[in-house]
Scaffold this motif. Sequence first.
Motif, PDB file in Angstrom:
ATOM      1  N   GLU A   1       0.826  -1.204   0.000  1.00  0.00           N
ATOM      2  CA  GLU A   1       0.000   0.000   0.000  1.00  0.00           C
ATOM      3  C   GLU A   1       0.863   1.259   0.000  1.00  0.00           C
ATOM      4  O   GLU A   1       0.634   2.189  -0.773  1.00  0.00           O
ATOM      5  CB  GLU A   1      -0.960   0.008   1.200  1.00  0.00           C
TER       6      GLU A   1
ATOM      7  N   GLU B   1      -1.974   7.236 -10.975  1.00  0.00           N
ATOM      8  CA  GLU B   1      -2.952   6.856  -9.956  1.00  0.00           C
ATOM      9  C   GLU B   1      -2.429   5.697  -9.110  1.00  0.00           C
ATOM     10  O   GLU B   1      -1.891   4.729  -9.639  1.00  0.00           O
ATOM     11  CB  GLU B   1      -4.274   6.447 -10.620  1.00  0.00           C
TER      12      GLU B   1
ATOM     13  N   ASP C   1      -4.101   3.462  -7.606  1.00  0.00           N
ATOM     14  CA  ASP C   1      -4.832   2.227  -7.909  1.00  0.00           C
ATOM     15  C   ASP C   1      -4.149   1.462  -9.036  1.00  0.00           C
ATOM     16  O   ASP C   1      -4.078   0.234  -9.010  1.00  0.00           O
ATOM     17  CB  ASP C   1      -6.280   2.515  -8.301  1.00  0.00           C
ATOM     18  N   ARG C   2      -3.658   2.188 -10.037  1.00  0.00           N
ATOM     19  CA  ARG C   2      -2.954   1.558 -11.155  1.00  0.00           C
ATOM     20  C   ARG C   2      -1.654   0.933 -10.670  1.00  0.00           C
ATOM     21  O   ARG C   2      -1.298  -0.176 -11.041  1.00  0.00           O
ATOM     22  CB  ARG C   2      -2.684   2.579 -12.267  1.00  0.00           C
TER      23      ARG C   2
END
Length: 85
Positions: A49, A62, A64-65
Amino acid sequence: MSLTLRPDVSAVPTDDGMVLLDERTGRYFQLNGTGAAIAQELLDGTGPEETAIRVAKRYSVESDRVAADINALMRALREAGLAAL
């Protein structure tokens, strides 16, 4: 979860990424710059994370990517027998 390479796998930074050598088989695996940045963060003990946040900030993408890329890289390294489980 951080990344741990098998004891018989060497990681060497290059000008444009990283090369992993599986000393059992003699096979080389090349990571591009982004893959190398992700791998180094994980090898240094940073969790997925936090790695996603750091790499996303560094490359202006991003998170998330990046998180998806991290999962794909870790899966590929495990499947290639390079990462310790």
